[in-house]
Motif scaffolding. Structure first.
Motif, PDB file in Angstrom:
ATOM      1  N   ALA A   9      57.771  99.752 -43.997  1.00 65.15           N
ATOM      2  CA  ALA A   9      58.861  99.876 -43.027  1.00 65.15           C
ATOM      3  C   ALA A   9      58.603  99.022 -41.790  1.00 65.15           C
ATOM      4  CB  ALA A   9      59.047 101.344 -42.623  1.00 65.15           C
ATOM      5  N   THR A  10      57.372  98.961 -41.345  1.00 63.17           N
ATOM      6  CA  THR A  10      57.032  98.142 -40.187  1.00 63.17           C
ATOM      7  C   THR A  10      57.249  96.665 -40.488  1.00 63.17           C
ATOM      8  OG1 THR A  10      55.408  99.787 -39.495  1.00 63.17           O
ATOM      9  CG2 THR A  10      55.209  97.585 -38.544  1.00 63.17           C
ATOM     10  N   ILE A  11      56.811  96.218 -41.659  1.00 65.60           N
ATOM     11  CA  ILE A  11      57.007  94.822 -42.041  1.00 65.60           C
ATOM     12  C   ILE A  11      58.490  94.511 -42.198  1.00 65.60           C
ATOM     13  CG2 ILE A  11      56.634  93.153 -43.913  1.00 65.60           C
ATOM     14  CD1 ILE A  11      53.860  94.426 -44.274  1.00 65.60           C
ATOM     15  N   LEU A  12      59.230  95.416 -42.789  1.00 67.08           N
ATOM     16  CA  LEU A  12      60.664  95.210 -42.969  1.00 67.08           C
ATOM     17  C   LEU A  12      61.395  95.129 -41.625  1.00 67.08           C
ATOM     18  CD1 LEU A  12      62.765  94.954 -45.217  1.00 67.08           C
ATOM     19  CD2 LEU A  12      63.112  97.402 -45.064  1.00 67.08           C
ATOM     20  N   LEU A  13      61.054  96.002 -40.699  1.00 68.68           N
ATOM     21  CA  LEU A  13      61.659  95.940 -39.364  1.00 68.68           C
ATOM     22  C   LEU A  13      61.271  94.666 -38.623  1.00 68.68           C
ATOM     23  CD1 LEU A  13      61.305  99.643 -38.204  1.00 68.68           C
ATOM     24  CD2 LEU A  13      63.431  98.377 -38.489  1.00 68.68           C
ATOM     25  N   ALA A  14      60.033  94.226 -38.782  1.00 69.06           N
ATOM     26  CA  ALA A  14      59.595  92.985 -38.135  1.00 69.06           C
ATOM     27  C   ALA A  14      60.341  91.786 -38.718  1.00 69.06           C
ATOM     28  CB  ALA A  14      58.097  92.810 -38.290  1.00 69.06           C
ATOM     29  N   LEU A  15      60.529  91.747 -40.027  1.00 67.64           N
ATOM     30  CA  LEU A  15      61.288  90.662 -40.650  1.00 67.64           C
ATOM     31  C   LEU A  15      62.754  90.694 -40.228  1.00 67.64           C
ATOM     32  CD1 LEU A  15      59.769  90.580 -44.241  1.00 67.64           C
ATOM     33  CD2 LEU A  15      59.487  88.892 -42.425  1.00 67.64           C
ATOM     34  N   LEU A  16      63.309  91.879 -40.101  1.00 68.07           N
ATOM     35  CA  LEU A  16      64.683  92.008 -39.619  1.00 68.07           C
ATOM     36  C   LEU A  16      64.799  91.490 -38.193  1.00 68.07           C
ATOM     37  CD1 LEU A  16      67.578  93.034 -40.052  1.00 68.07           C
ATOM     38  CD2 LEU A  16      66.804  95.265 -39.259  1.00 68.07           C
ATOM     39  N   ALA A  17      63.823  91.795 -37.358  1.00 72.41           N
ATOM     40  CA  ALA A  17      63.829  91.295 -35.983  1.00 72.41           C
ATOM     41  C   ALA A  17      63.725  89.770 -35.953  1.00 72.41           C
ATOM     42  CB  ALA A  17      62.690  91.926 -35.185  1.00 72.41           C
ATOM     43  N   LEU A  18      62.923  89.184 -36.838  1.00 78.01           N
ATOM     44  CA  LEU A  18      62.832  87.721 -36.899  1.00 78.01           C
ATOM     45  C   LEU A  18      64.153  87.098 -37.344  1.00 78.01           C
ATOM     46  CD1 LEU A  18      59.273  87.138 -38.407  1.00 78.01           C
ATOM     47  CD2 LEU A  18      60.082  86.570 -36.115  1.00 78.01           C
ATOM     48  N   GLY A  19      64.799  87.704 -38.323  1.00 75.84           N
ATOM     49  CA  GLY A  19      66.109  87.203 -38.754  1.00 75.84           C
ATOM     50  C   GLY A  19      67.145  87.312 -37.653  1.00 75.84           C
ATOM     51  N   SER A  62      52.788 102.862 -24.776  1.00 69.61           N
ATOM     52  CA  SER A  62      51.510 102.494 -25.376  1.00 69.61           C
ATOM     53  C   SER A  62      51.225 101.010 -25.134  1.00 69.61           C
ATOM     54  CB  SER A  62      51.532 102.782 -26.878  1.00 69.61           C
ATOM     55  OG  SER A  62      52.486 101.943 -27.508  1.00 69.61           O
ATOM     56  N   PHE A  63      50.009 100.608 -25.452  1.00 70.23           N
ATOM     57  CA  PHE A  63      49.598  99.228 -25.236  1.00 70.23           C
ATOM     58  C   PHE A  63      50.443  98.254 -26.056  1.00 70.23           C
ATOM     59  CE2 PHE A  63      46.939  95.580 -26.427  1.00 70.23           C
ATOM     60  CZ  PHE A  63      46.736  95.037 -25.168  1.00 70.23           C
ATOM     61  N   SER A  64      50.729  98.607 -27.308  1.00 66.67           N
ATOM     62  CA  SER A  64      51.518  97.710 -28.163  1.00 66.67           C
ATOM     63  C   SER A  64      52.948  97.559 -27.646  1.00 66.67           C
ATOM     64  CB  SER A  64      51.520  98.208 -29.604  1.00 66.67           C
ATOM     65  OG  SER A  64      52.073  99.511 -29.680  1.00 66.67           O
ATOM     66  N   VAL A  65      53.523  98.613 -27.106  1.00 70.83           N
ATOM     67  CA  VAL A  65      54.874  98.532 -26.545  1.00 70.83           C
ATOM     68  C   VAL A  65      54.870  97.677 -25.281  1.00 70.83           C
ATOM     69  CG1 VAL A  65      56.723  99.892 -25.487  1.00 70.83           C
ATOM     70  CG2 VAL A  65      55.638 100.692 -27.576  1.00 70.83           C
ATOM     71  N   ARG A  66      53.819  97.791 -24.485  1.00 72.04           N
ATOM     72  CA  ARG A  66      53.717  96.954 -23.277  1.00 72.04           C
ATOM     73  C   ARG A  66      53.600  95.478 -23.638  1.00 72.04           C
ATOM     74  NH1 ARG A  66      49.652  99.931 -19.075  1.00 72.04           N
ATOM     75  NH2 ARG A  66      50.889 101.826 -18.826  1.00 72.04           N
ATOM     76  N   GLY A  76      56.806 100.426 -31.832  1.00 75.22           N
ATOM     77  CA  GLY A  76      56.558 101.723 -31.222  1.00 75.22           C
ATOM     78  C   GLY A  76      57.411 102.841 -31.758  1.00 75.22           C
ATOM     79  N   GLY A  77      57.899 102.703 -32.964  1.00 74.45           N
ATOM     80  CA  GLY A  77      58.843 103.675 -33.492  1.00 74.45           C
ATOM     81  C   GLY A  77      58.249 104.931 -34.073  1.00 74.45           C
ATOM     82  N   GLY A  78      56.978 105.121 -33.975  1.00 73.12           N
ATOM     83  CA  GLY A  78      56.393 106.353 -34.500  1.00 73.12           C
ATOM     84  C   GLY A  78      55.565 106.083 -35.736  1.00 73.12           C
ATOM     85  N   HIS A  79      55.616 106.989 -36.672  1.00 73.13           N
ATOM     86  CA  HIS A  79      54.775 106.924 -37.859  1.00 73.13           C
ATOM     87  C   HIS A  79      55.533 106.272 -39.000  1.00 73.13           C
ATOM     88  CE1 HIS A  79      51.894 109.376 -35.776  1.00 73.13           C
ATOM     89  NE2 HIS A  79      52.854 110.231 -35.465  1.00 73.13           N
ATOM     90  N   HIS A  80      55.590 104.949 -38.976  1.00 73.63           N
ATOM     91  CA  HIS A  80      56.216 104.203 -40.057  1.00 73.63           C
ATOM     92  C   HIS A  80      55.166 103.870 -41.108  1.00 73.63           C
ATOM     93  CE1 HIS A  80      59.947 103.565 -37.972  1.00 73.63           C
ATOM     94  NE2 HIS A  80      59.390 102.875 -36.991  1.00 73.63           N
ATOM     95  N   SER A  81      55.660 103.658 -42.320  1.00 72.74           N
ATOM     96  CA  SER A  81      54.762 103.107 -43.330  1.00 72.74           C
ATOM     97  C   SER A  81      54.594 101.619 -43.048  1.00 72.74           C
ATOM     98  CB  SER A  81      55.350 103.323 -44.727  1.00 72.74           C
ATOM     99  OG  SER A  81      56.524 102.564 -44.880  1.00 72.74           O
ATOM    100  N   VAL A  82      53.636 101.008 -43.675  1.00 73.08           N
ATOM    101  CA  VAL A  82      53.402  99.577 -43.498  1.00 73.08           C
ATOM    102  C   VAL A  82      54.622  98.793 -43.969  1.00 73.08           C
ATOM    103  CG1 VAL A  82      51.951  97.637 -44.220  1.00 73.08           C
ATOM    104  CG2 VAL A  82      50.911  99.836 -43.687  1.00 73.08           C
ATOM    105  N   GLY A 109      65.575  92.804 -29.696  1.00 69.09           N
ATOM    106  CA  GLY A 109      64.522  93.499 -28.966  1.00 69.09           C
ATOM    107  C   GLY A 109      64.356  94.939 -29.406  1.00 69.09           C
ATOM    108  N   ALA A 110      65.462  95.617 -29.644  1.00 64.79           N
ATOM    109  CA  ALA A 110      65.394  97.016 -30.068  1.00 64.79           C
ATOM    110  C   ALA A 110      64.782  97.151 -31.463  1.00 64.79           C
ATOM    111  CB  ALA A 110      66.782  97.643 -30.035  1.00 64.79           C
ATOM    112  N   THR A 111      65.108  96.224 -32.349  1.00 67.88           N
ATOM    113  CA  THR A 111      64.527  96.260 -33.691  1.00 67.88           C
ATOM    114  C   THR A 111      63.029  95.991 -33.639  1.00 67.88           C
ATOM    115  OG1 THR A 111      66.632  95.488 -34.589  1.00 67.88           O
ATOM    116  CG2 THR A 111      64.723  95.335 -36.023  1.00 67.88           C
ATOM    117  N   ALA A 112      62.630  95.025 -32.817  1.00 60.84           N
ATOM    118  CA  ALA A 112      61.192  94.760 -32.660  1.00 60.84           C
ATOM    119  C   ALA A 112      60.493  95.960 -32.034  1.00 60.84           C
ATOM    120  CB  ALA A 112      60.987  93.510 -31.811  1.00 60.84           C
ATOM    121  N   MET A 113      61.144  96.597 -31.075  1.00 64.28           N
ATOM    122  CA  MET A 113      60.559  97.777 -30.429  1.00 64.28           C
ATOM    123  C   MET A 113      60.428  98.926 -31.434  1.00 64.28           C
ATOM    124  SD  MET A 113      59.355  98.440 -27.402  1.00 64.28           S
ATOM    125  CE  MET A 113      60.131  97.354 -26.261  1.00 64.28           C
ATOM    126  N   ALA A 114      61.411  99.070 -32.313  1.00 65.06           N
ATOM    127  CA  ALA A 114      61.320 100.116 -33.339  1.00 65.06           C
ATOM    128  C   ALA A 114      60.194  99.822 -34.321  1.00 65.06           C
ATOM    129  CB  ALA A 114      62.644 100.239 -34.078  1.00 65.06           C
TER     130      ALA A 114
END
Length: 143
Positions: free
Chosen positions: A36-46, A94-98, A28-34, A20-25
Motif C-alpha cells: 500500500a505504501t509503494i502504491l500510494l507513492a507511485l500514485l503520488a509520482l503519477g 513524526s520525523f518522516s512527515v516533517r 504518515g498514514g498509519g499502519h500500511h502494508s509495504v 501532496g496529500a497522497t504523498a502524506m498518506a
C-alpha cells in the motif's frame, strides 16, 4: 502548438494538493502494508507528473499578458508551500512527515518558479510571433 484552453484556477492548485496529500498518506498514514505504501507513492509520482503537465498547459495559454488566473495560481501554490512549511515546523508530526513537508515546501516553491518562467516564456513568444493579417487570411480562403 499553443494551448487553446481557457485559463483555470483550480486545476493547478487541486493537483498540487492531491499530490501532496497522497504523498502524506503514503508516509504518515498509519499502519500500511509495504504494498500500500509503494502504491500510494507511485500514485503520488503519477499525480506529480500530471501536476507538471497542467502547469505547462496553464502557462502556455494564448493570452499575451499576465491574467488574474495566473496571479491566483501562483498565490495558491505559495499558500500550499507555506502550509507545508508550517507542518514541518510543528513539534507534533513524526520525523518522516516533517521531512516530507520540507520536500513539499521546496517542490511547491519550485512549481511557482517553473510556472512563472513558463508563463514569461509563453508571453514573450506571443509578442514575437505576430498574428496573421486579415489580407493574408482572405487570400488563402476559397470564395
Amino acid at each position: 502548438m499553443p494551448e487553446r484552453r481557457k485559463a483555470r484556477t483550480g486545476t493547478v492548485s487541486g493537483l498540487a494538493l492531491m499530490t501532496g496529500a497522497t504523498a502524506m498518506a503514503a508516509v504518515g498514514g498509519g499502519h500500511h502494508s509495504v504494498f500500500a505504501t509503494i502504491l500510494l507513492a507511485l500514485l503520488a509520482l503519477g499525480m506529480a507528473h500530471a501536476f507538471t503537465v497542467e502547469i505547462q498547459r496553464q502557462a502556455h495559454r494564448r493570452t499575451g499578458r499576465w491574467d488574474r488566473h495566473d496571479v491566483i495560481n501562483i498565490a495558491l501554490l505559495a499558500g500550499w508551500a507555506f502550509v507545508a512549511l508550517t507542518i514541518a515546523a510543528l513539534p507534533y508530526p513524526s520525523f518522516s512527515v516533517r521531512v516530507l513537508s520540507l520536500l513539499l515546501t521546496f517542490s511547491y516553491t519550485a512549481a511557482c518558479a517553473y510556472f512563472v518562467a513558463e508563463r514569461r516564456r509563453a508571453i514573450a513568444g506571443a509578442v514575437r510571433a505576430p498574428a496573421p493579417s486579415a489580407s493574408v487570411m482572405s487570400e488563402s480562403s476559397p470564395v
